[in-house]
Design a protein around this motif. Structure first.
Motif, mmCIF file in Angstrom:
data_model
loop_
_atom_site.group_PDB
_atom_site.id
_atom_site.type_symbol
_atom_site.label_atom_id
_atom_site.label_comp_id
_atom_site.label_asym_id
_atom_site.label_seq_id
_atom_site.Cartn_x
_atom_site.Cartn_y
_atom_site.Cartn_z
ATOM 1 N N MET A 181 0.839 -1.172 0.000
ATOM 2 C CA MET A 181 0.000 0.000 0.000
ATOM 3 C C MET A 181 0.886 1.238 0.000
ATOM 4 N N LYS A 182 0.410 2.237 -0.702
ATOM 5 C CA LYS A 182 1.117 3.501 -0.783
ATOM 6 C C LYS A 182 0.144 4.622 -0.426
ATOM 7 N N LYS A 183 0.592 5.539 0.360
ATOM 8 C CA LYS A 183 -0.229 6.673 0.763
ATOM 9 C C LYS A 183 -0.115 7.773 -0.290
ATOM 10 N N ILE A 184 -1.250 8.336 -0.665
ATOM 11 C CA ILE A 184 -1.284 9.467 -1.588
ATOM 12 C C ILE A 184 -1.653 10.703 -0.782
ATOM 13 N N VAL A 185 -0.831 11.716 -0.853
ATOM 14 C CA VAL A 185 -1.080 12.948 -0.117
ATOM 15 C C VAL A 185 -1.250 14.076 -1.126
ATOM 16 N N THR A 186 -2.316 14.816 -0.970
ATOM 17 C CA THR A 186 -2.510 15.997 -1.805
ATOM 18 C C THR A 186 -2.521 17.217 -0.902
ATOM 19 N N GLU A 187 -2.118 18.330 -1.443
ATOM 20 C CA GLU A 187 -2.105 19.573 -0.681
ATOM 21 C C GLU A 187 -2.758 20.659 -1.510
ATOM 22 N N THR A 188 -3.608 21.422 -0.873
ATOM 23 C CA THR A 188 -4.245 22.532 -1.572
ATOM 24 C C THR A 188 -4.015 23.816 -0.795
ATOM 25 N N THR A 189 -3.990 24.894 -1.532
ATOM 26 C CA THR A 189 -3.817 26.203 -0.926
ATOM 27 C C THR A 189 -4.882 27.139 -1.488
ATOM 28 N N PHE A 190 -5.538 27.839 -0.592
ATOM 29 C CA PHE A 190 -6.546 28.821 -0.969
ATOM 30 C C PHE A 190 -6.169 30.143 -0.318
ATOM 31 N N LEU A 191 -6.596 31.225 -0.926
ATOM 32 C CA LEU A 191 -6.456 32.538 -0.304
ATOM 33 C C LEU A 191 -7.838 32.976 0.152
ATOM 34 N N ARG A 192 -7.915 33.498 1.352
ATOM 35 C CA ARG A 192 -9.186 33.998 1.882
ATOM 36 C C ARG A 192 -9.065 35.504 2.077
ATOM 37 N N TYR A 193 -9.968 36.216 1.444
ATOM 38 C CA TYR A 193 -10.070 37.662 1.607
ATOM 39 C C TYR A 193 -11.275 37.916 2.501
ATOM 40 N N ASP A 194 -11.141 38.795 3.484
ATOM 41 C CA ASP A 194 -12.228 39.029 4.421
ATOM 42 C C ASP A 194 -13.422 39.745 3.807
ATOM 43 N N SER A 195 -13.189 40.444 2.701
ATOM 44 C CA SER A 195 -14.296 41.132 2.032
ATOM 45 C C SER A 195 -13.937 41.386 0.576
ATOM 46 N N LEU A 196 -14.936 41.747 -0.162
ATOM 47 C CA LEU A 196 -14.778 42.082 -1.572
ATOM 48 C C LEU A 196 -13.765 43.207 -1.769
ATOM 49 N N ASP A 197 -13.729 44.138 -0.840
ATOM 50 C CA ASP A 197 -12.842 45.290 -0.952
ATOM 51 C C ASP A 197 -11.365 44.932 -0.891
ATOM 52 N N GLU A 198 -11.027 43.774 -0.332
ATOM 53 C CA GLU A 198 -9.635 43.352 -0.250
ATOM 54 C C GLU A 198 -9.108 42.739 -1.549
ATOM 55 N N LEU A 199 -10.001 42.408 -2.452
ATOM 56 C CA LEU A 199 -9.582 41.768 -3.704
ATOM 57 C C LEU A 199 -8.819 42.730 -4.610
ATOM 58 N N PRO A 200 -7.908 42.207 -5.421
ATOM 59 C CA PRO A 200 -7.307 43.044 -6.466
ATOM 60 C C PRO A 200 -8.424 43.573 -7.370
ATOM 61 N N GLU A 201 -8.208 44.706 -7.979
ATOM 62 C CA GLU A 201 -9.256 45.393 -8.746
ATOM 63 C C GLU A 201 -9.906 44.509 -9.818
ATOM 64 N N ALA A 202 -9.115 43.770 -10.579
ATOM 65 C CA ALA A 202 -9.667 42.929 -11.647
ATOM 66 C C ALA A 202 -10.569 41.838 -11.068
ATOM 67 N N SER A 203 -10.162 41.241 -9.961
ATOM 68 C CA SER A 203 -10.969 40.198 -9.317
ATOM 69 C C SER A 203 -12.243 40.797 -8.723
ATOM 70 N N LYS A 204 -12.124 41.970 -8.137
ATOM 71 C CA LYS A 204 -13.290 42.649 -7.571
ATOM 72 C C LYS A 204 -14.306 42.953 -8.674
ATOM 73 N N ASN A 205 -13.832 43.418 -9.814
ATOM 74 C CA ASN A 205 -14.715 43.720 -10.937
ATOM 75 C C ASN A 205 -15.430 42.462 -11.423
ATOM 76 N N LEU A 206 -14.700 41.364 -11.536
ATOM 77 C CA LEU A 206 -15.307 40.107 -11.989
ATOM 78 C C LEU A 206 -16.365 39.646 -10.991
ATOM 79 N N MET A 207 -16.054 39.729 -9.703
ATOM 80 C CA MET A 207 -17.022 39.313 -8.690
ATOM 81 C C MET A 207 -18.249 40.214 -8.697
#
Length: 160
Positions: free
Chosen positions: A1-27
């Motif tokens: 048996m072999k163990k498979i490990v995956t890792e994920t990374t997410f960024l959490r912004y506390d509000s829409l205002d913290e997003l970069p301008e392009a991301s804020k516009n898309l949202m």
């Protein structure tokens, strides 16, 4: 048996205002789209906005139908509309906002499994990650740099 490990990374912004301008516009496009969702049965409204590599923004809303499961999620409406109207264009990012008429949705709401599979299909087609931003009706926003973070062991055409 072999163990498979995956890792994920997410960024959490506390509000829409913290997003970069392009991301804020898309949202903001996703939020506006959400307000026109057709959700007479679930009362759960979702708006999505995709941005193509040339800056074009295409929106989608969830579309329900009394003959379940004939409806379609906002994410897939936006993806399919973009792919149909702009064939060959690369999808760079998708923003998703969800709200319920039955109560507050302040926590980020990620795409469902069917939508994750659809998004990753376009990632695989284009050979580039698609950034995914998701939120409730307000509050925090989560950013995933790729659908692979949400669907690490994905099904693709190589299995067919």
């Amino acid at each position: 048996m072999k163990k498979i490990v995956t890792e994920t990374t997410f960024l959490r912004y506390d509000s829409l205002d913290e997003l970069p301008e392009a991301s804020k516009n898309l949202m903001k496009h996703a939020i506006q789209a959400r307000k026109t969702a057709y959700a007479p049965y679930s009362r759960f409204r979702v708006g999505a906005a995709v941005i193509l590599d040339d800056g074009t923004i295409v929106i989608g809303t969830n579309q329900e139908n009394a003959a379940y499961p004939s409806g379609l999620c906002a994410e897939r409406v936006a993806l399919y509309a973009a792919a149909s109207a702009y064939p060959g264009k690369i999808i760079s990012a998708i923003a998703i906002s969800a709200a319920s008429d039955k109560g507050d949705t302040h926590e980020p709401i990620p795409p469902c499994g069917s939508c994750r599979q659809s998004i990753i299909e376009y990632e695989q087609r284009d050979g580039r990650p698609i950034s995914i931003l998701f939120m409730g009706e307000d509050g925090a926003v989560i950013l995933s740099q790729s659908t692979k973070n949400l669907l690490p062991l994905s099904f693709d055409k190589n299995f067919l």
